[in-house]
Enzyme design. Structure first.
Site, PDB file in Angstrom:
ATOM      1  N   SER A   1       0.797  -1.236   0.000  1.00  0.00           N
ATOM      2  CA  SER A   1       0.000   0.000   0.000  1.00  0.00           C
ATOM      3  C   SER A   1       0.823   1.276   0.000  1.00  0.00           C
ATOM      4  O   SER A   1       0.297   2.346  -0.309  1.00  0.00           O
ATOM      5  CB  SER A   1      -0.945   0.011   1.206  1.00  0.00           C
ATOM      6  OG  SER A   1      -0.226   0.136   2.416  1.00  0.00           O
TER       7      SER A   1
ATOM      8  N   LYS B   1       0.636   4.292   6.950  1.00  0.00           N
ATOM      9  CA  LYS B   1      -0.064   5.130   5.976  1.00  0.00           C
ATOM     10  C   LYS B   1       0.449   6.562   6.065  1.00  0.00           C
ATOM     11  O   LYS B   1       1.153   6.928   6.994  1.00  0.00           O
ATOM     12  CB  LYS B   1      -1.577   5.123   6.222  1.00  0.00           C
ATOM     13  CG  LYS B   1      -2.221   3.742   6.277  1.00  0.00           C
ATOM     14  CD  LYS B   1      -2.219   3.027   4.943  1.00  0.00           C
ATOM     15  CE  LYS B   1      -2.863   1.649   5.048  1.00  0.00           C
ATOM     16  NZ  LYS B   1      -2.720   0.868   3.803  1.00  0.00           N
TER      17      LYS B   1
END
Length: 267
Positions: free
Chosen positions: A67, A136
């Site tokens: 990701s 993230k």
């Protein structure tokens, strides 16, 4: 009796007379621990220091998925520093952060963490990457409004388009910087916020393969969704990623990108 003999005192009766070298050596000799005891003591000190460093300063983690490509690749080893968020310090827009799973964001091996006795023990003291965490990028902080997307496919933060080309994965066939939950089809026309106090809105750099805040928003077609699940509590944030440690050939220092500098304050 000669003059040299008068007034002399026998050596053994002089109170401050010289002592034998053997008695001095015995008193000056220090007690030394056996080697095995010194080893145990040093290991105990090292263990306490490692735990203190993990709790207050640094901790090792690994990247659990793709990701955050292209900057951070799956299974990369990273270092997280906690000093920036001491006291009143809070995650800032653009920071890459590690945070605990808010609940249901991870599954499988990524949630389970390391296996084996030695890795588990090392993970406890911060010398081995732990599981159950996500990595993230912070897009929005308290008060911010996030929207997708403008005519050029850019995320809008408090109405300002973000120029994210320096860190996003370039997906051929699309100019969208928003989430792409179904292949390369951009998920447009959504808006969320204001971000609640004490929370952040996060996204991965690989928008086509990132189960981030955008994946946990309530969609108009879903009737049983719980609103607010897209926001991550700042209390779950472990720290800010500042070093890509391994593989060695890709060692790098991570810095906050310039694209967030001119974002206006939330109205």
């Amino acid at each position: 009796m000669t003059s040299s003999d008068r007034g002399s005192v026998p050596t053994e009766t002089q109170p401050d007379g010289p002592r034998s070298s053997s008695s001095v050596g015995k008193k000056e000799k220090k007690h030394q621990l056996p080697l095995w005891q010194e080893t145990i003591l040093l290991l105990a000190v090292a263990l306490v220091l490692a735990i203190a460093i993990k709790a207050l300063f640094l901790q090792a983690f690994y990247i659990p998925s793709e990701s955050m490509e292209p900057g951070l690749v799956k299974d990369d080893r990273i270092l997280v520093q906690k000093v920036s968020y001491w006291g009143d310090g809070k995650p800032q827009r653009g920071d890459v952060v590690v945070f605990k799973d808010p609940g249901g964001w991870l599954d499988g091996a990524a949630a389970a963490g390391p296996t084996g006795t030695i890795p588990k023990v090392m993970a406890k003291i911060g010398l081995y990457p732990t599981g159950g965490h996500l990595v993230k990028r912070v897009i929005g902080v308290a008060g911010d409004t996030i929207e997708c997307c403008d005519d050029q496919g850019r995320i809008l933060l408090n109405g300002k388009p973000l120029e994210e080309g320096t860190y996003l994965r370039d997906e051929k066939g699309t100019k969208c910087n928003g989430p792409m939950p179904t292949g390369l089809k951009c998920d447009r026309d959504w808006k969320t916020g204001p971000v609640p106090d004490g929370h952040i809105f996060v996204m991965g750099d690989n928008r086509a393969h990132s189960a981030d805040s955008s994946q946990h928003m309530c969609r108009p077609t879903v009737t049983d969704c719980v609103s607010g699940r897209e926001f991550v509590s700042a209390d779950l944030v472990v720290g800010k990623v500042f070093v890509l440690l391994w593989p060695r050939q890709r060692f790098d220092l991570l810095e906050r990108p310039d694209s967030f500098e001119d974002v206006p304050d939330a109205s």
